[in-house]
Design a protein around this motif. Structure first.
Motif, short mmCIF file in Angstrom:
data_model
loop_
_atom_site.label_atom_id
_atom_site.label_comp_id
_atom_site.label_asym_id
_atom_site.label_seq_id
_atom_site.Cartn_x
_atom_site.Cartn_y
_atom_site.Cartn_z
N VAL A 1 21.13 23.10 77.44
CA VAL A 1 20.28 23.95 76.90
C VAL A 1 20.77 25.08 76.12
N ALA A 2 21.20 25.34 74.83
CA ALA A 2 21.96 26.38 74.23
C ALA A 2 20.78 27.40 73.77
N ALA A 3 20.69 28.43 74.05
CA ALA A 3 19.66 29.76 73.82
C ALA A 3 20.44 30.81 73.67
N GLY A 4 19.74 32.06 73.02
CA GLY A 4 20.57 33.27 73.17
C GLY A 4 19.85 33.91 74.22
N SER A 5 20.18 35.34 74.68
CA SER A 5 19.65 35.84 76.00
C SER A 5 18.22 36.25 75.71
N ASN A 6 17.69 36.73 74.39
CA ASN A 6 16.41 37.32 74.24
C ASN A 6 15.45 35.90 74.38
N VAL A 7 15.73 34.61 73.91
CA VAL A 7 15.08 33.63 74.02
C VAL A 7 14.71 33.18 75.44
N GLN A 8 15.86 33.46 76.26
CA GLN A 8 16.11 32.88 77.50
C GLN A 8 14.83 33.65 78.38
N SER A 9 15.04 34.97 78.22
CA SER A 9 14.02 35.78 78.86
C SER A 9 12.57 35.25 78.60
N LYS A 10 12.27 34.77 77.26
CA LYS A 10 11.07 34.39 76.83
C LYS A 10 10.60 33.17 77.70
N VAL A 11 11.51 32.14 77.46
CA VAL A 11 10.87 30.66 77.79
C VAL A 11 11.69 30.25 78.75
N ARG A 12 12.69 30.85 79.38
CA ARG A 12 13.35 29.85 80.59
C ARG A 12 12.50 29.35 81.50
N GLU A 13 11.54 30.08 82.02
CA GLU A 13 10.83 29.45 83.06
C GLU A 13 10.08 28.18 82.80
N THR A 14 9.62 28.15 81.51
CA THR A 14 8.69 27.19 81.09
C THR A 14 9.68 25.90 80.70
N VAL A 15 10.89 26.07 80.35
CA VAL A 15 11.73 25.21 80.03
C VAL A 15 12.48 24.51 81.19
N ASP A 16 12.70 25.37 82.16
CA ASP A 16 13.26 24.85 83.68
C ASP A 16 12.25 23.76 84.27
N SER A 17 11.06 24.49 84.15
CA SER A 17 10.06 23.39 84.75
C SER A 17 9.76 22.14 84.17
N ALA A 18 9.64 22.37 82.72
CA ALA A 18 9.71 21.33 81.84
C ALA A 18 10.90 20.04 82.15
N LEU A 19 11.85 20.76 82.35
CA LEU A 19 13.07 19.61 82.63
C LEU A 19 13.25 19.24 83.96
N GLY A 20 12.48 19.91 84.78
CA GLY A 20 12.52 19.35 86.29
C GLY A 20 13.91 19.74 87.12
N GLY A 21 14.42 21.18 86.47
CA GLY A 21 15.55 21.30 87.29
C GLY A 21 16.86 20.71 86.63
#
Ligand code: ZN
Length: 346
Positions: free
Chosen positions: A39-59
């Motif tokens: 998952v390629a993302a900038g730092s601002n975006v990571q702070s916004k959506v990281r939790e949702t993306v991590d849980s969607a991708l099941g770790g």
């Protein structure tokens, strides 16, 4: 390929709706298999959506921080993807561009997850990467899939959405330039791709008042129109339906006034002036941009008048093979000054 044929490459699937980010895992499964998902993302975006993306991708997410749209970041993402089957670019622009080129160079699948709707790179086969031999987009492949969460995009700054409207209206002048090139140089012209791009521009021209309130349904219209212009480029097999003299003008300003104004904002200013040069209805363009709160003057972008004039005179030189109204008009200083001031841009 000979000149009578061209290849059309299109995204396979698009998932759009409020809250769809939580379905990312299922969306990429057919490409990812059991492997990690880069998952390629900038730092601002990571702070916004990281939790949702991590849980969607099941770790299974392997995050790579993208700091700039350049080749060093492309290499970093390629390295991280050494044993992955797919790359997901999450962000407004640079992460999608970097992820798209990295996946193209590794011949693996790319998924685009826009977090704002500021330009049409979210679905197009092109990547804007800095530090190459040219200041315009590089041909790669379109994303296999685009997942657009309207709730996430709705929460992005309004300025980004207005910039997306600027990139959309630019299809009016881009298509006219394509028709001009077809007449003057015999270049291939595809009316289907051209009409598709014009439909997207008309979403802004005809609906600017409603769009400018940026409610959730307007944001969805905007995102769908942007996705559709990227598809038009895929059908055309080139950026022609999406990028004409107004884009050359914007790219030139990227070089002489870096960091001032967003891509779509500069394209919007360019569209006002190129529409006049093409004897089109430039006031309709300007009024639509005003209605969506996009800039219509150079001073709103803190760009000097002199740079606007220089861009009008020299923009066509950065891509001489792309025939546009600027190639035909060959504006000198007095003509450039007249064009920019009569349209109120300076
Ligand atoms: Zn653009």
């Amino acid at each position: 390929m000979d000149s009578n044929s061209h290849l059309m490459e299109l995204p396979t699937k698009v998932l759009i709706g409020d809250g769809v980010l939580s379905q990312l895992g299922e969306f990429v499964r057919e490409s990812a298999g059991r492997r990690r998902v880069v998952v390629a993302a900038g730092s601002n975006v990571q702070s916004k959506v990281r939790e949702t993306v991590d849980s969607a991708l099941g770790g299974k997410a392997s995050w790579v921080e993208v700091s700039a749209p350049d080749l060093a970041n492309v290499r970093k993402v390629m390295k991280a993807a050494s044993d992955a089957n797919c790359i997901v670019g999450v962000g407004g622009g640079k992460s999608v561009d970097v992820g798209k080129l990295a996946a193209f160079r590794k011949s693996i699948a790319f998924y685009s997850v826009p977090t704002s709707a500021s330009h049409d790179g979210i679905s197009s086969p092109f990547a804007s990467i800095k530090g190459l031999d040219r200041p315009y987009s590089l041909k790669a492949k379109p994303p296999v899939g685009i997942l657009a969460d309207v709730g996430v995009i709705f929460s992005a700054p309004r300025r980004l959405l207005a910039s997306g409207c600027g990139d959309l209206v630019s299809k009016l002048t881009a298509v006219r330039d394509w028709q001009l090139a077809h007449r003057e140089t015999g270049e291939y012209y595809g009316s289907y791709a051209a009409n598709l791009a014009l439909m997207s521009a008309n979403v802004v021209i005809e609906g600017s008042r409603k769009l400018g309130r940026f409610g959730k349904s307007s944001v969805r219209d905007l995102v769908e129109a942007l996705i559709s212009t990227g598809v038009a480029a895929g059908i055309a097999g080139s950026s022609r339906p999406c990028s004409g003299a107004e884009h050359l003008f914007s790219h030139y300003l990227d070089l002489v006034a870096p960091g001032r104004g967003l891509h779509g904002e500069k394209c919007g200013l360019g569209t006002i002036m190129m529409a006049k040069l093409q004897r089109g209805d430039w006031k309709v363009v300007r009024d639509a941009l005003k209605n969506v709160h996009a800039p219509v003057t150079a001073s709103e972008l803190e760009i000097d008048d002199g740079m606007i004039i220089e861009a009008l005179m020299r923009a066509s030189s950065i891509r001489p093979e792309r025939y546009t109204v600027l190639s035909k008009a060959r504006l000198n200083r007095p003509k450039s000054l007249a064009l920019a001031s009569s349209t109120g841009v300076i």
